[in-house]
Design a protein around this motif. Structure first.
Motif, PDB file in Angstrom:
ATOM      1  N   GLU A  83      48.956  -9.849  15.765  1.00  0.00           N
ATOM      2  CA  GLU A  83      50.073  -9.010  15.343  1.00  0.00           C
ATOM      3  C   GLU A  83      50.742  -8.347  16.548  1.00  0.00           C
ATOM      4  OE1 GLU A  83      51.231  -9.157  12.324  1.00  0.00           O
ATOM      5  OE2 GLU A  83      49.609 -10.585  11.966  1.00  0.00           O
ATOM      6  N   GLU A  84      49.922  -7.926  17.479  1.00  0.00           N
ATOM      7  CA  GLU A  84      50.471  -7.298  18.687  1.00  0.00           C
ATOM      8  C   GLU A  84      51.299  -8.305  19.490  1.00  0.00           C
ATOM      9  OE1 GLU A  84      48.917  -4.893  22.690  1.00  0.00           O
ATOM     10  OE2 GLU A  84      47.470  -5.605  21.175  1.00  0.00           O
ATOM     11  N   PHE A  85      50.791  -9.508  19.604  1.00  0.00           N
ATOM     12  CA  PHE A  85      51.515 -10.543  20.341  1.00  0.00           C
ATOM     13  C   PHE A  85      52.847 -10.871  19.656  1.00  0.00           C
ATOM     14  CE2 PHE A  85      52.472 -15.132  20.496  1.00  0.00           C
ATOM     15  CZ  PHE A  85      52.844 -15.230  21.829  1.00  0.00           C
ATOM     16  N   ASP A 128      40.486 -10.642  18.211  1.00  0.00           N
ATOM     17  CA  ASP A 128      40.426 -10.019  16.891  1.00  0.00           C
ATOM     18  C   ASP A 128      40.612 -11.087  15.815  1.00  0.00           C
ATOM     19  OD1 ASP A 128      40.218  -7.603  18.191  1.00  0.00           O
ATOM     20  OD2 ASP A 128      42.367  -7.133  18.004  1.00  0.00           O
ATOM     21  N   ILE A 129      40.103 -10.785  14.616  1.00  0.00           N
ATOM     22  CA  ILE A 129      40.256 -11.698  13.481  1.00  0.00           C
ATOM     23  C   ILE A 129      41.703 -11.671  13.007  1.00  0.00           C
ATOM     24  CG2 ILE A 129      39.605 -12.098  11.075  1.00  0.00           C
ATOM     25  CD1 ILE A 129      36.840 -10.950  11.756  1.00  0.00           C
ATOM     26  N   CYS A 130      42.261 -12.856  12.764  1.00  0.00           N
ATOM     27  CA  CYS A 130      43.618 -12.951  12.218  1.00  0.00           C
ATOM     28  C   CYS A 130      43.552 -12.723  10.706  1.00  0.00           C
ATOM     29  CB  CYS A 130      44.219 -14.321  12.514  1.00  0.00           C
ATOM     30  SG  CYS A 130      44.398 -14.684  14.272  1.00  0.00           S
ATOM     31  N   THR A 131      44.434 -11.895  10.194  1.00  0.00           N
ATOM     32  CA  THR A 131      44.416 -11.568   8.768  1.00  0.00           C
ATOM     33  C   THR A 131      45.756 -11.915   8.128  1.00  0.00           C
ATOM     34  OG1 THR A 131      45.120  -9.305   9.241  1.00  0.00           O
ATOM     35  CG2 THR A 131      42.742  -9.715   9.091  1.00  0.00           C
ATOM     36  N   ASP A 132      45.738 -12.084   6.784  1.00  0.00           N
ATOM     37  CA  ASP A 132      46.986 -12.369   6.069  1.00  0.00           C
ATOM     38  C   ASP A 132      47.665 -11.058   5.683  1.00  0.00           C
ATOM     39  OD1 ASP A 132      45.587 -11.331   3.907  1.00  0.00           O
ATOM     40  OD2 ASP A 132      45.220 -13.287   2.975  1.00  0.00           O
ATOM     41  N   THR A 133      48.722 -11.139   4.887  1.00  0.00           N
ATOM     42  CA  THR A 133      49.511  -9.946   4.533  1.00  0.00           C
ATOM     43  C   THR A 133      48.714  -8.928   3.723  1.00  0.00           C
ATOM     44  OG1 THR A 133      50.356 -11.142   2.606  1.00  0.00           O
ATOM     45  CG2 THR A 133      51.681 -11.209   4.610  1.00  0.00           C
ATOM     46  N   LYS A 134      47.624  -9.387   3.097  1.00  0.00           N
ATOM     47  CA  LYS A 134      46.791  -8.483   2.311  1.00  0.00           C
ATOM     48  C   LYS A 134      45.568  -8.009   3.091  1.00  0.00           C
ATOM     49  CE  LYS A 134      48.185 -10.410  -2.160  1.00  0.00           C
ATOM     50  NZ  LYS A 134      47.740 -11.000  -3.441  1.00  0.00           N
TER      51      LYS A 134
END
Length: 661
Positions: A519-521, A556-562
């Protein structure tokens, strides 16, 4: 029998020159059928002629002949092979008159194009010696039984196919294998079969020359000479069909029950079921020619034979398995139903994963308690293959002690080596071998599971011992991101990004900072691209981070919108969880508890970030026969291996010294 076969086939020596080896069978087989029918008619020829003379109507003639002779066919010609030879100048015409004199149900000779063969022999000056040879062969029922004729045809066809380099095993089955199959299929009905006036029907959907039906009839007649037995057959090969039909004619069977056609494409006995169904289908053969009809029938759901599932087009043997099931007589009020036996190779035991057609077919059989037993035969049992073969015994009304169970019998260590091999057939099941296997079947749970003397080994399993869950295990997606020349090269292979103007130039000034958070990237690179007037759609944003991301366990773990972890497809794994694992109930209802218990014990301790994707869980069915009878053989001691190596080296050095001298 082999001597008789060799004598009959020796007549083929007369064909050398005008006929090629692959054409010998087109002469030998129809002449053998003709001579057999002649010998059967011989004691009744006068009575037959008198009955035929009473009417011109074929139907009336047939009835009169049956009443006078007991035979279901007749011949109105005055000729026999011997009398036809009395006028050698007109032998061809005499033989054609003789063959055409058979009643209409005797249509077997047209499938050999026999009239053309007669003219060919006549033109090549071979008709007289060939006819003389067959006129001398005694094929009367007193000299050669119906079962013996089956053996004779087996030898003749093998020699024919051997001469033409064809696949003989596609059209008939060795008698020793048939007798074992018949004994096993009839094993549960032996007492009833001996009852006075008993009536039973036997059907073979891939009948070949009718060998299975002949052995089944022989078996039943031994048990009960007064039994009523109706035989039914379907066969696709014209020559094999002709032999099977002539055999049925001689036996007095209703020849309307012998039909020619592709069983998979069209069930010529649709709507009919039988007490016993036997088959040795051509395994490993594709069903492309029948595909349209098969898929159309499968689409009919439960109304069709193939509703449980379809195997790959490359192997149609499991379609025959489904066909057999559809032809078993349904259970009646007294608990009587149908039993079947089929010869298969090893692939139907395990091919296809969970959810595939083969797995669904196995599931249909197991869930409906239709598999009674499976017997592993010795290798080298069949004429055209040396691979492992199995006998499947099917039953829709099992005995109480066998319900819910499948018996596996390993008979691979049995078998008697033949003095002379026939093609790939080097081993046969002797009478003693057969008795041992049938005894192991009868003993069921009490049968030895570890026969040290080389006899059959038997084990009984619950149906659901062969069921499992295919469980998809996911692991978290962890990516690091960095704009480097190496990662930028991935952009050129990305179709969504190939036409984005200015993208590569803009990224060139982004810097080479390593990001451990997606998300930061995306936030920083989005701002940077915006400042360079480069806009990306949602699919293009995904393509961008896919191209610039690399797997990194420290990220970090990549997460979806939820906020849920996204799976890393490259780390996706499938676990096979057997029903009943960890002493959980062996039922479908125990799916969640069993799988979770397995995951907690076998997966989670090793990969803490893993989770189960329950939506992908499938039920599968597999019968790992060899695994259940696996025998561990410990490796030889190292000292013994070293001694062998040293001895080999010494022999090599000795040979080298001889060469140097």
């Amino acid at each position: 029998m082999s001597q008789l076969s060799n004598f009959v086939w020796s007549i083929a020596d007369l064909l050398r020159g005008p006929f090629k080896p692959h054409q010998y069978g087109t002469v030998i087989l129809p002449f053998t059928i003709l001579r057999r029918m002649e010998c059967v008619m011989a004691p009744q020829r006068e009575a037959m002629a008198a009955a035929v003379a009473k009417s011109e109507d074929p139907t009336m003639r047939r009835a009169l002949v049956r009443r006078a002779t007991g035979l279901p066919f007749y011949n109105s010609s005055k000729y026999t092979l011997a009398t036809a030879l009395e006028d050698p100048d007109n032998l061809a015409a005499n033989l054609i008159d003789y063959v055409n004199g058979f009643s209409t149900e005797v249509d077997v000779f047209k499938h050999f194009d026999f009239e053309a063969r007669i003219h060919h022999l006549d033109a090549a000056d071979r008709l007289i010696p060939v006819t003389q040879g067959f006129a001398k062969v005694d094929l009367s029922t007193g000299n050669v039984s119906n079962a013996g004729m089956g053996d004779l045809f087996e030898h003749l066809i093998f020699k024919d196919f051997e001469a033409s380099n064809a696949e003989a095993g596609d059209f008939y089955t060795p008698r020793d294998a048939i007798r074992l199959l018949v004994d096993l299929v009839f094993a549960e009905d032996t007492d009833a079969l001996a009852a006075p006036g008993i009536t039973r029907s036997v059907y073979d959907p891939a009948a070949g020359t009718g060998g299975m039906l002949s052995v089944a009839e022989e078996h039943l007649r031994d048990l009960n000479p007064k039994a009523n037995l109706a035989l039914y057959a379907q066969e696709i090969n014209p020559s094999s069909y002709a032999i099977a039909k002539s055999d049925m004619l001689i036996k007095g069977q209703d020849i309307a029950n012998v039909r020619m056609g592709d069983t998979l494409a069209e069930d010529l006995f649709a709507g009919e079921t039988f007490d016993f169904v036997l088959s040795n289908p051509p395994y490993g053969v594709d069903w492309k020619a029948s595909e349209k009809a098969v898929r159309a029938e499968a689409a009919r759901g439960t109304a069709g034979r193939f509703a449980p599932g379809l195997p790959s087009v490359g192997d149609g043997s499991m379609l025959f398995l489904l066909h057999l099931l559809a032809k078993l007589r349904p259970a009646d009020a007294r608990g009587n139903g149908g039993r079947g036996g089929i010869v298969l190779n090893g692939s139907p035991l395990f091919n296809g994963g969970a959810g595939s057609g083969p797995s669904e077919i196995r599931g249909h059989l197991l869930e409906n308690d239709l598999i009674d037993a499976i017997v592993a035969l010795p290798n080298d049992m069949f004429y055209n293959t040396g691979i492992a073969t199995y006998l499947w015994i099917l039953d829709n009304t099992k005995q109480p002690e066998r319900r819910g169970k499948v018996q596996l019998i390993d008979a691979t260590k049995l078998g008697t080596k033949m003095r002379k091999s026939l093609g790939s057939k080097r081993v046969e099941i002797s009478v003693r071998d057969r008795e041992q296997i049938v005894r192991a079947y009868d003993q069921f749970d009490a049968a030895p599971s570890d026969a040290a003397d080389g006899g059959p080994r038997s084990k009984a399993f619950d149906n659901l011992d062969f069921a499992y869950w295919s469980v998809t295990v996911e692991r978290s997606l962890r990516l690091s991101f960095q704009v480097t020349p190496e990662r930028l090269e991935n952009l050129s292979a990305s179709k969504p990004l190939a036409k984005v103007d200015g993208l590569v130039e803009a990224l060139g000034s982004f810097g080479d900072r390593l990001y451990l958070n997606r998300e930061e990237f995306l936030r920083d690179v989005g701002k940077h691209l915006g400042s360079h007037s480069v806009a990306l759609s949602t699919p293009q944003r995904k393509a961008l981070w896919t191209a610039l991301g690399e797997r990194d366990e420290t990220a970090d773990i990549c997460t979806d919108t939820k906020g849920r972890p996204e799976p890393d497809t490259s780390l996706r794994d499938t676990e096979i969880v057997p029903f009943g694992w960890g002493d959980n109930p062996k039922t479908h209802d125990a799916e969640k508890t069993t799988i979770q218990a397995y995951f907690d014990e076998e997966v989670a301790p090793h990969v803490p970030d893993a989770w189960i994707d329950w939506s992908k869980t499938k039920v599968g069915y597999e019968i790992p026969f060899t695994r259940h009878f696996y025998e561990y053989v410990p490796p030889r001691p190292l000292a013994e291996i070293d001694a062998d190596l040293e001895a080999s080296v010494a022999r090599i050095l000795s040979l080298l010294r001889e060469v140097e001298q």
